[in-house]
Scaffold this motif. Structure first.
Motif, short mmCIF file in Angstrom:
data_model
loop_
_atom_site.label_atom_id
_atom_site.label_comp_id
_atom_site.label_asym_id
_atom_site.label_seq_id
_atom_site.Cartn_x
_atom_site.Cartn_y
_atom_site.Cartn_z
N PRO A 29 0.84 -1.21 0.00
CA PRO A 29 0.00 0.00 0.00
C PRO A 29 0.87 1.25 0.00
O PRO A 29 1.95 1.28 0.58
CB PRO A 29 -0.80 -0.13 1.30
CG PRO A 29 -0.01 -1.04 2.17
CD PRO A 29 0.71 -1.99 1.24
N GLU A 30 0.36 2.26 -0.65
CA GLU A 30 1.01 3.57 -0.70
C GLU A 30 -0.04 4.63 -0.37
O GLU A 30 -1.24 4.35 -0.43
CB GLU A 30 1.60 3.82 -2.10
CG GLU A 30 2.63 2.78 -2.53
CD GLU A 30 3.03 2.95 -3.98
OE1 GLU A 30 2.47 3.84 -4.66
OE2 GLU A 30 3.89 2.19 -4.44
N PRO A 31 0.40 5.83 -0.02
CA PRO A 31 -0.60 6.85 0.35
C PRO A 31 -1.68 7.06 -0.69
O PRO A 31 -2.86 7.17 -0.36
CB PRO A 31 0.26 8.11 0.54
CG PRO A 31 1.58 7.58 1.01
CD PRO A 31 1.77 6.29 0.24
N LEU A 34 -4.31 4.27 -0.62
CA LEU A 34 -4.96 4.03 0.67
C LEU A 34 -6.39 4.57 0.62
O LEU A 34 -6.62 5.78 0.74
CB LEU A 34 -4.17 4.71 1.79
CG LEU A 34 -4.67 4.46 3.22
CD1 LEU A 34 -4.60 2.99 3.57
CD2 LEU A 34 -3.86 5.28 4.22
N SER A 65 -0.56 -1.42 6.26
CA SER A 65 -0.77 0.02 6.47
C SER A 65 -0.51 0.40 7.93
O SER A 65 0.05 1.47 8.21
CB SER A 65 -2.20 0.41 6.07
OG SER A 65 -2.40 0.21 4.68
N ASP A 68 3.17 0.86 8.64
CA ASP A 68 3.81 1.98 7.96
C ASP A 68 3.42 3.28 8.65
O ASP A 68 2.24 3.64 8.70
CB ASP A 68 3.39 1.99 6.49
CG ASP A 68 4.11 3.05 5.68
OD1 ASP A 68 3.85 4.25 5.90
OD2 ASP A 68 4.93 2.69 4.82
N GLU A 70 3.74 6.42 7.87
CA GLU A 70 3.11 7.43 7.03
C GLU A 70 1.66 7.08 6.75
O GLU A 70 0.76 7.93 6.84
CB GLU A 70 3.88 7.55 5.71
CG GLU A 70 3.37 8.64 4.79
CD GLU A 70 4.20 8.77 3.52
OE1 GLU A 70 3.78 9.52 2.61
OE2 GLU A 70 5.26 8.12 3.43
N LEU A 71 1.40 5.80 6.43
CA LEU A 71 0.02 5.38 6.17
C LEU A 71 -0.81 5.42 7.44
O LEU A 71 -2.00 5.76 7.40
CB LEU A 71 0.02 3.97 5.58
CG LEU A 71 0.72 3.80 4.23
CD1 LEU A 71 0.67 2.35 3.78
CD2 LEU A 71 0.10 4.70 3.17
N THR A 74 -1.90 8.90 7.99
CA THR A 74 -2.98 9.25 7.06
C THR A 74 -4.31 8.69 7.55
O THR A 74 -5.34 9.38 7.54
CB THR A 74 -2.68 8.72 5.64
OG1 THR A 74 -1.43 9.27 5.19
CG2 THR A 74 -3.78 9.08 4.67
N ARG A 284 -1.82 12.67 -2.05
CA ARG A 284 -3.01 11.83 -2.04
C ARG A 284 -4.24 12.73 -2.15
O ARG A 284 -4.31 13.78 -1.52
CB ARG A 284 -3.07 11.02 -0.74
CG ARG A 284 -4.30 10.14 -0.59
CD ARG A 284 -4.22 9.35 0.71
NE ARG A 284 -5.40 8.53 0.90
CZ ARG A 284 -6.53 8.97 1.44
NH1 ARG A 284 -6.63 10.23 1.84
NH2 ARG A 284 -7.56 8.15 1.57
#
Length: 495
Positions: A29-31, A34, A65, A68, A70-71, A74, A284
């Motif tokens: 997963p990436e921003p 997400l 997620s 991570d 950063e995720l 978010t 995002r």
């Protein structure tokens, strides 16, 4: 409002946005990928110990997620769960190769020795919490020995870490995913999961700031509860990863709006209301509420992308409702992986067969997408529950709905009960413990076998009877790949 994209431009955007989305277990997963359905909020509550979900609904996505930072930030912001910002998260088990837990070579070796499941999980927990004697060695057998012979210091560590975390306003969270790969033997795997849940419950009710979050298929949770009855206490705060129709289309539009190109920018301008958030170096865009939750707004937009009808008129259905209806299992559950797979196939089929079509997605291509999604879903259930193929494959060529007595008659003619027993013996002799004991609970009781298939979502009753005269159906997500017909339904693929 600017002009919308052309059909060809929508088709190209769909191709780029859907690429790799069905490979959620391998694509991290990436921003910008997400997407946060409102119904999944409870899965991220720190005190939701068990998160249940079928194959392809997002267990691995959310586990990764949470790991991570950063995720996680978010998700904390969009879901308004401030506690996610005060976590120290460690993987407790997963598909990734990591030093935090014994891998596919070390774990069977430990269990083949004298290590007990509860000792292994204690080692994982204490290592994550910084027990110096455990971190001083990479040998898992030595770690187990230390835990076994140092119960007092181990308990003292738990109490100390819990107190220190409370003083800092932090929570230690261990995340467990991919537990179907714990061990090839079904009984051993269930025992491992039961002991993990026992430890999770102890941390949940015995500490304030040490938590375990366990992502599980529902059938695995049910099996573990047979070995650890107190696990039912975890059911009250368990979360469920389920997807509504609005969630699925919200996911699609999220992917379309988060591609890094001019077409995605035009899509955002045309639909309007997207909110930009920047986390670190990542960008995002969050879709407006209407594209997330308003089915009327979603349908209007989707009918700019796909044909308005599944044929020449409304009597044949509208794609917005038709597509998810034909991807549901008999319990009304839809996998986003199946949904995105169907759309991906529909995109490429339209490109190949009707490139000048007035919509990006031709209605016949959507039917092709459902057929392909059916094949993927059947492969998955046959992998997870191999006996399903043995039970349903003899029905190929039949028409549904079909009377229960007719199904049982076919099974008796094929001597299904004997075949199921032989499968178990053959797998054992061929050293295939991964398939042993995955069979039905009642192979000799064919009416109860029908009920097991209903519980799995493979069959459904068309009436209120539960006797031999009951009419049974297969939802299209299984019917098509298993080769059963339906009068007026999606035709089977030509061979």
């Amino acid at each position: 409002m600017t002009e919308p994209l052309s059909p060809g431009q929508y088709r190209d955007l769909l191709s780029r946005a859907l690429e790799g989305t069905v490979d959620a277990d391998t694509r991290r997963p990436e921003p910008h990928t997400l997407y946060m359905p409102d119904a999944h909020r409870a899965a991220l509550y720190v005190d939701s110990t068990v998160v249940q979900g079928d194959r392809g609904v997002g267990k691995t996505f959310w586990a990764r997620s949470l790991l991570d930072a950063e995720l996680r930030a978010t998700a904390a912001r969009e879901y308004r769960i401030n506690r996610l910002n005060r976590l120290r998260v460690t993987p407790g088990f997963g598909m990734d190769v990591a030093p935090h837990y014994p891998g596919p070579l070390a774990l069977p070796s430990l269990l083949a020795g004298d290590a007990l499941p509860e000792e292994i999980w204690q080692v994982v927990l204490l290592t994550a919490l910084g027990q110096p004697e455990l971190r001083a060695t990479d040998d898992w057998a030595e770690r187990v020995t230390w835990v076994r012979t140092n119960a007092g210091p181990a308990e003292a560590t738990l109490a100390r870490v819990d107190t220190e975390a409370a003083d800092e306003g932090m929570v230690h969270l261990l995340v467990f995913d991919g537990l179907e790969h714990l061990h090839s033997d079904w009984d051993t795997r269930n025992r491992m999961i039961a002991e993990l849940l026992r430890l999770a419950m102890r941390m949940r009710f015995g500490t304030r700031n040490i938590r375990l979050k366990v992502f599980l298929r529902p059938d695995m949770f049910d099996a573990a509860k047979q070995l650890f009855p107190d696990a039912s206490k975890l059911s009250g705060n368990a979360a469920h990863l389920e997807w509504t129709r609005a969630d699925l289309y919200g996911l699609l539009f999220h992917h379309l709006g988060n591609e890094d190109d001019e077409a995605a920018e035009r899509f955002r301008r045309f639909t309007g209301g997207w909110e930009l958030s920047e986390t670190g170096s990542s960008v995002r865009y969050a879709a407006p509420p209407g594209l997330r939750n308003d089915e009327k707004a979603q349908q209007q937009l989707f009918e700019r992308i796909a044909d308005p009808f599944m044929g020449t008129n409304v009597r044949q259905g509208r794609p917005y409702t038709w597509l998810p209806n034909h991807l549901m299992d008999s319990n009304g559950r839809i996998s986003p992986r199946s949904f995105l797979k169907a759309l991906d196939v529909a995109t490429e089929t339209t490109r190949a067969t009707d490139p000048s079509h007035s919509r990006a997605l031709h209605h016949n291509a959507i039917r092709s997408g459902v057929r392909e999604a059916s094949g993927v879903r059947v492969d998955q259930i046959c992998e997870d529950t191999p006996w399903v193929e043995r039970a349903i494959k003899p029905l190929a060529g039949c028409q549904v709905p079909i009377a229960q007595r007719e199904i049982i008659g076919i099974w008796k003619a094929r001597d299904l009960s004997r075949l199921l027993r032989e499968d178990t013996a053959r797998y054992a002799q061929a050293d295939r413990p991964d398939l042993v004991r995955t069979g039905p609970r009642h192979p000799d009781d064919l009416p109860r076998l029908v009920q097991e298939l209903i519980d799995l979502g493979v069959l459904r009753r068309r009436d209120k009877n539960d006797d031999d005269y009951s009419l049974l159906d297969l939802p299209d997500i299984y019917r098509l790949a298993f080769g059963l017909g339906r009068l007026g339904g999606i035709p089977l693929a030509r061979r």
